[in-house]
Scaffold this motif. Sequence first.
Motif, mmCIF file in Angstrom:
data_model
loop_
_atom_site.group_PDB
_atom_site.id
_atom_site.type_symbol
_atom_site.label_atom_id
_atom_site.label_comp_id
_atom_site.label_asym_id
_atom_site.label_seq_id
_atom_site.Cartn_x
_atom_site.Cartn_y
_atom_site.Cartn_z
ATOM 1 N N VAL A 215 0.895 -1.163 0.000
ATOM 2 C CA VAL A 215 0.000 0.000 0.000
ATOM 3 C C VAL A 215 0.925 1.202 0.000
ATOM 4 N N GLU A 216 0.822 2.087 -0.999
ATOM 5 C CA GLU A 216 1.823 3.135 -1.163
ATOM 6 C C GLU A 216 1.257 4.400 -1.819
ATOM 7 N N PRO A 217 0.309 5.057 -1.152
ATOM 8 C CA PRO A 217 -0.339 6.213 -1.778
ATOM 9 C C PRO A 217 0.629 7.355 -2.056
ATOM 10 N N ALA A 244 4.012 13.687 -1.947
ATOM 11 C CA ALA A 244 4.578 12.861 -0.871
ATOM 12 C C ALA A 244 4.060 11.434 -1.017
ATOM 13 N N GLN A 245 4.798 10.493 -0.421
ATOM 14 C CA GLN A 245 4.424 9.087 -0.475
ATOM 15 C C GLN A 245 4.976 8.352 0.744
ATOM 16 N N PHE A 246 4.181 7.438 1.269
ATOM 17 C CA PHE A 246 4.648 6.455 2.254
ATOM 18 C C PHE A 246 4.192 5.081 1.771
ATOM 19 N N GLU A 247 4.961 4.062 2.153
ATOM 20 C CA GLU A 247 4.659 2.715 1.663
ATOM 21 C C GLU A 247 4.977 1.667 2.719
ATOM 22 N N HIS A 248 4.083 0.692 2.823
ATOM 23 C CA HIS A 248 4.328 -0.501 3.623
ATOM 24 C C HIS A 248 4.051 -1.739 2.779
ATOM 25 N N THR A 249 4.749 -2.822 3.102
ATOM 26 C CA THR A 249 4.418 -4.150 2.602
ATOM 27 C C THR A 249 3.577 -4.853 3.660
ATOM 28 N N VAL A 250 2.462 -5.437 3.247
ATOM 29 C CA VAL A 250 1.535 -6.056 4.197
ATOM 30 C C VAL A 250 1.107 -7.432 3.707
#
Length: 276
Positions: A215-217, A244-250
């Motif tokens: 998830v990486e909006p 801007a962007q933040f991302e996690h692997t889930v």
Amino acid sequence: MTETGTKETSGRRGSEAPLHGPDAFEGMRRAGRLTAEALDLLVDHVRPGVTTAALDRLVAEFAHDHGAYSATLLYRGYPHSICTSINHVVCHGMPNDKPLREGDIINIDVTLILDGWHGDSSRMYFVGEVPRKAARLCDITYECLMRGVAAVQPGRTTNAIGSAIQTFAEAERCSVVRDFCGHGLGRVFHDAPTILHYVDAGYDIPLRPGMLFTVEPMINLGRKEVKVLSDGWTAVTRDRSLSAQFEHTVGVTETGVEIFTISPKGHHKPPYATGM
């Protein structure tokens, strides 16, 4: 590294997403933690005067020292170990020898492969003191990420993720980039399912236990439109507004969601307090 939401994933959107078992989840935990540690390492190095090429070398050396390597290096010809997207660059910014400047905001995207498993994550960093509007955008984007992650539940669909992100971003008078998206991963860098960060009535995939994805909006302070520069990689906002962007692997579990890329040091969003 994010996936394009147009050409490259169009044939994969409706593909059956692979489902993974406990061994895969354990592999993803290790890869995700190492990726988060690489991003933690950069907290003390992102400052005025430092080049993004130097940050690229730091991550490459860190990966090598821990028995891993970068998934982006030479991926479809990409020549670097990380992506460094500054100010109005949306994603896939390429490291170079230009020094960072006071007031910049920068997204650093790292994907490390450890024992065949991919950990993919990105965060925003402040270069010295940044303008209030830039800090606010980063806060909004982080909240979009975490709302999107919280929407990941078995029995829901991908549009639950997109709705959580889009509703919040637009309520804060920001826009959600459509041209790039999250993606499935595991032993493969980019796989099904495609994860859109907005609602699309024509694409809505059920979330099932065992799915792995990012998830990486990408959130813009101005309009949502972007363009890719002549290098074939660097995507920027068309109106030159900040992005801007933040991302996690889930991973989707039987009861909810597991985040594999949480910072061991609590460095989830800036401003980072070193020594935590």
